[in-house]
Design a protein around this motif. Sequence first.
Motif, short mmCIF file in Angstrom:
data_model
loop_
_atom_site.label_atom_id
_atom_site.label_comp_id
_atom_site.label_asym_id
_atom_site.label_seq_id
_atom_site.Cartn_x
_atom_site.Cartn_y
_atom_site.Cartn_z
N TRP A 78 0.83 -1.20 0.00
CA TRP A 78 0.00 0.00 0.00
C TRP A 78 0.87 1.25 0.00
O TRP A 78 0.55 2.24 -0.68
CB TRP A 78 -0.91 -0.01 1.22
N GLN A 81 2.07 1.87 -3.48
CA GLN A 81 0.99 2.41 -4.31
C GLN A 81 0.79 3.89 -4.02
O GLN A 81 0.55 4.69 -4.94
CB GLN A 81 -0.30 1.64 -4.03
N LEU A 82 0.88 4.27 -2.75
CA LEU A 82 0.75 5.67 -2.38
C LEU A 82 1.87 6.50 -3.00
O LEU A 82 1.65 7.62 -3.48
CB LEU A 82 0.77 5.82 -0.86
N LEU A 84 3.47 5.94 -5.81
CA LEU A 84 3.19 6.13 -7.24
C LEU A 84 2.06 7.13 -7.44
O LEU A 84 2.11 7.95 -8.37
CB LEU A 84 2.83 4.79 -7.88
N GLY A 85 1.04 7.07 -6.58
CA GLY A 85 -0.06 8.01 -6.68
C GLY A 85 0.38 9.45 -6.44
O GLY A 85 -0.03 10.37 -7.15
N LEU A 86 1.22 9.65 -5.44
CA LEU A 86 1.71 10.99 -5.14
C LEU A 86 2.55 11.55 -6.28
O LEU A 86 2.49 12.75 -6.58
CB LEU A 86 2.54 10.97 -3.85
N PHE A 88 2.66 10.43 -9.70
CA PHE A 88 2.03 10.50 -11.01
C PHE A 88 0.70 11.26 -11.01
O PHE A 88 0.33 11.83 -12.04
CB PHE A 88 1.82 9.10 -11.57
N ILE A 89 -0.01 11.26 -9.90
CA ILE A 89 -1.29 11.96 -9.84
C ILE A 89 -1.11 13.35 -9.23
O ILE A 89 -1.57 14.35 -9.80
CB ILE A 89 -2.32 11.16 -9.03
N CYS A 90 -0.44 13.41 -8.08
CA CYS A 90 -0.25 14.69 -7.40
C CYS A 90 1.00 15.43 -7.88
O CYS A 90 1.23 16.57 -7.47
CB CYS A 90 -0.16 14.47 -5.89
N ARG A 91 1.81 14.77 -8.70
CA ARG A 91 3.04 15.38 -9.25
C ARG A 91 3.99 15.85 -8.14
O ARG A 91 4.58 16.92 -8.22
CB ARG A 91 2.69 16.54 -10.18
N SER A 92 4.10 15.05 -7.11
CA SER A 92 4.99 15.38 -6.00
C SER A 92 6.43 15.02 -6.34
O SER A 92 6.69 14.13 -7.15
CB SER A 92 4.56 14.62 -4.73
N VAL A 97 7.43 13.31 -1.18
CA VAL A 97 6.86 12.01 -0.84
C VAL A 97 7.48 11.49 0.46
O VAL A 97 6.78 11.00 1.35
CB VAL A 97 7.08 11.00 -1.97
#
Length: 383
Positions: A78, A81-82, A84-86, A88-92, A97
């Motif tokens: 998990w 996954q977080l 990658l989300g930060l 690719f989605i949040c552009r962090s 991160v």
Amino acid sequence: MKSSVCVASGLSSSYRQQLAVKVISKNESVSHIARNEKVSRKFVYQQKNIAQNALNQAFKKKEKEEEVLYNLPVTKTWIFQLILGLIFICRSSYRAVAELLRDLFDYSISIGTIHNRVLEVVPVAKKISKSVDLSSIKVASLDEIFHSNRPILTGVDNNSSYCFLLEEAQHRDEDTWGWHLLEATEQGFDPNYTIADAGKGIRAAHKAIWSDKVCQGDVWHILDQATTLCRSLAKKAQGSTTEREKLEAKIEKTNLGIISGSLSNKLTKAHENEHKLLNLANDIKILVYWLRMDILCLAGASWSERMELMNFVIDELKIRETKSHKGIKALRVALSNQKDDLLAFANAIDEKLAALAPFKTSFILSITSSGNVDKFAKVLFLT
């Protein structure tokens, strides 16, 4: 005679509730209720406390922020996954991160681990990207971004902002661009037109692949160049004003205000230089304003009028070119070379309006023939 303890133990739950309600209502004293019901006052107070706590709990307003929405089993999977989300989605960034995991999850992770996790999914992401149907992209923007001085070829769907091309490359010439655009065509990429800056590689590849399609000019880059020029000239003008003020302050400090010949000459030249630079900065500012608001604005005049204004701005820039500031010449040359591409969007608008003209005419004729003058007046006003 039964004791109060025996009587209390034999009361049903419903009767206890009624007893508690009597106490809370305060219509009778606790002593009177205890004497009538043959129970102790301690027992009566106990029922009152139970009922009061139940009421407090029932009417207590829980803050939504305190309510538990759901529980997550936080595992390493998990966490990754977080990550990658930060990214690719949040552009962090990698460091952002790491900070978030440290501050919110009390979880320590290195920058290198985050980087490795991202690299692990690159092959999977490429495989998914290669399977996407690109036939729905009708207008695409092409550009080059840079990372560590290396070009990354980029393509974006203007309608959905989907990035269908993001490839790091050694070069950005015609062959490199052509290779990646041809790969996109194999996935169905066939836009009505594209938008790009004046990059030679992009435009050469576009022409080689789609000789019959238009590659409109990207107005952002030219307007950014023009805005930068305005700022530079404004700074020079401000500097000339500061220089003149310093000379005047120096002259005021001299005895009896007597001005030497050298200082007088310097002050005269400072005034002339200030006047020249202020006028130049103001002229260029006006020309750039016309360029932004009248020529390259989406809503505006026809293509022919815009082109006439563009040529006027180019001529005025040429008159004001100076050796001391090469930015004016650079902008003039860029506009001269790119004017057809920059105004390609205006030509497309004219064609669409021309296609709508017959429908507009028939609509007006139908209104006038029906005798509805008010509606006709509204149509004329709106057009």
